[in-house]
Design a protein around this motif. Sequence first.
Motif, short mmCIF file in Angstrom:
data_model
loop_
_atom_site.label_atom_id
_atom_site.label_comp_id
_atom_site.label_asym_id
_atom_site.label_seq_id
_atom_site.Cartn_x
_atom_site.Cartn_y
_atom_site.Cartn_z
N VAL A 120 0.84 -1.21 0.00
CA VAL A 120 0.00 0.00 0.00
C VAL A 120 0.87 1.25 0.00
CG1 VAL A 120 -1.68 1.34 1.32
CG2 VAL A 120 -1.94 -1.14 1.11
N LEU A 121 1.92 1.24 0.82
CA LEU A 121 2.83 2.39 0.87
C LEU A 121 3.50 2.63 -0.48
CD1 LEU A 121 4.52 1.82 4.35
CD2 LEU A 121 2.72 3.46 3.79
N LEU A 122 3.82 1.54 -1.16
CA LEU A 122 4.47 1.67 -2.46
C LEU A 122 3.52 2.23 -3.51
CD1 LEU A 122 6.50 -1.66 -2.52
CD2 LEU A 122 7.27 0.62 -1.93
N VAL A 123 2.26 1.84 -3.43
CA VAL A 123 1.27 2.40 -4.35
C VAL A 123 1.13 3.90 -4.11
CG1 VAL A 123 -1.18 2.40 -4.97
CG2 VAL A 123 0.02 0.23 -4.63
N VAL A 124 1.16 4.32 -2.85
CA VAL A 124 1.09 5.74 -2.54
C VAL A 124 2.29 6.47 -3.14
CG1 VAL A 124 1.19 7.44 -0.67
CG2 VAL A 124 -0.26 5.41 -0.44
N LEU A 125 3.50 5.88 -2.99
CA LEU A 125 4.69 6.47 -3.60
C LEU A 125 4.55 6.58 -5.11
CD1 LEU A 125 7.70 4.81 -1.73
CD2 LEU A 125 7.06 7.22 -1.70
N LEU A 126 4.00 5.54 -5.70
CA LEU A 126 3.82 5.52 -7.15
C LEU A 126 2.90 6.65 -7.61
CD1 LEU A 126 4.55 3.84 -9.68
CD2 LEU A 126 2.44 2.55 -9.29
N TYR A 146 7.68 -3.92 -7.43
CA TYR A 146 7.94 -4.12 -6.01
C TYR A 146 6.65 -4.23 -5.22
CZ TYR A 146 12.93 -3.94 -4.99
OH TYR A 146 14.26 -4.25 -4.85
N ALA A 147 5.67 -3.40 -5.54
CA ALA A 147 4.38 -3.46 -4.86
C ALA A 147 3.72 -4.82 -5.09
CB ALA A 147 3.47 -2.34 -5.35
N ILE A 186 4.67 -11.86 -1.63
CA ILE A 186 5.37 -12.32 -0.42
C ILE A 186 4.39 -12.43 0.74
CG2 ILE A 186 7.08 -11.63 1.31
CD1 ILE A 186 8.73 -10.42 -0.94
N GLY A 187 3.45 -11.49 0.85
CA GLY A 187 2.45 -11.56 1.92
C GLY A 187 1.57 -12.78 1.80
N VAL A 188 1.15 -13.09 0.58
CA VAL A 188 0.32 -14.28 0.36
C VAL A 188 1.11 -15.54 0.66
CG1 VAL A 188 -0.90 -15.62 -1.39
CG2 VAL A 188 -1.16 -13.13 -1.33
N ARG A 189 2.38 -15.57 0.22
CA ARG A 189 3.20 -16.78 0.42
C ARG A 189 3.47 -17.04 1.90
NH1 ARG A 189 5.41 -20.26 2.33
NH2 ARG A 189 7.34 -21.34 1.72
#
Length: 359
Positions: free
Chosen positions: A17-23, A46-47, A53-56
Motif C-alpha cells: 500500500v505504501l508503495l502504491v502511494v509512492l507511485l 515491487y508493490a 510475499i504476503g500471500v506466500r
Amino acid sequence: MPDIFMLFVPLPFVVAVLLVVLLIQMIRRNDGSVTNPFFLALISVYALQSVVIGVRWGYNMLEILPLQAVLAVIIATLAWLSFEGLRTERPPTKRPLLLLHVLPTLLIIGLIAFWPAPISLTIIVIFAGYGIALCRLAWRGPDALGSSRLDGVISAYRALQITAFAIASSAIIDVVISWDFAESGGTHSGRIVAIGNVLAMLVLGAAATVAGTSRPEERIDTSAEEGALPVAPSGEDTDIATALDSLMQSRELYRDVDLNLNRLARKMGLSARQVSTAVNRVKAMSVSQYVNDFRVKEACRLLADTELSVTNVMFDAGFQTKSNFNREFLRVTGLSPKAWRANALARDNSGGTVIRLAG
C-alpha cells in the motif's frame, strides 16, 4: 462468548500500500510525463512482489512461488535499466541490447515450465550479475549519472549505491534461504524474507528519491573515483576547465534547472567524461557541486540586491527543490538563505561589506 474474527494482514501488504502511494505521488509530481519509465515500473513490480510475499508467507500458499521467482528477476532487471538510464539520455526504445534484458525473465519462465531444479541457483546468478553491474556504475561516482539533473544528482547517486548493495545482497540472501531449506526445512526463512522485504523498502525509497524527492546529503569526494590517488590536471584539463568557466559566466547555463552533465558536454563539443575529469581534477569537486557553486553565488546576489522571496530566488538561480537549495547554500556559504540575507542587509545598512562566500 462469541468468537471474535480477526483478519490477519501480513506486513508485506502494508508495504505494498505504501508503495502504491509512492507511485501515485511520483506520477503526480511528473504531471503524467516520465523521462525514465523504468523507475515507475520498478516500484510497481515491487508493490506486486510485496503482495506475493504476503500471500506466500502470511497464508502459506506455495502455489504462488513461481510468480515470486519471476517477479524477483524482473526487479533485478528493472533496477539496472532504471539507473543505467540515468547514464544516457537515449530513450528506452533506442538503447542498444535492451531486448537482451528480457532473456533472464524468459529463462526463469522456461525453467519453471520444464526444469525447476536449477531455478534457485539461476536466480542467484542473475542477481549477482546485475548487482555487480550496479556496483561498477556506482564506483564511477555521481558524474557517471550524466543524464540526471545536476540539482539532484547526489540523491540519485545515493539511491544507486543503496540499490547496488540491495541487489547484490539479495543474491546472498537467496543463498542463505537455500541453505536454510537444506538444513532445517526452511525454519528460519520467514525471518530472512522479512529482512529482505525491509531491504526492498530501502531500495524503493531510493528510487522515489531519484524520481524527484531530495534530502540533505554530505559532500561526496570524487577526486579518487577513478583510482586510489588524485591525478594532477593535465594541460587539456586546465583548458577545458577555463573554457567551462567562461561558458558558465557568459551564458549563465546554471540557470537551467534541467541541466545535466551530458547536456553541458554537448554545448562544449566534448564527451561527458572529458568534462567530468577536468572538473574533478582542476576544481577538486564533482560537476554537480561546480554548477551549484554558480547557482549559490547567483542566489546570494539576488538575496542581497532584490526583494524576491527565497523561493523565487531558488528557482531563478537554477535550483528546483528546497532541500537541494538549502543543502548547497549551506555548503558554500555556511549559512541558510534567510540568515545570509539578514546578515547581508545588516552589513549593508551599517555601511559594512556584504558577507563573502565561504571558500
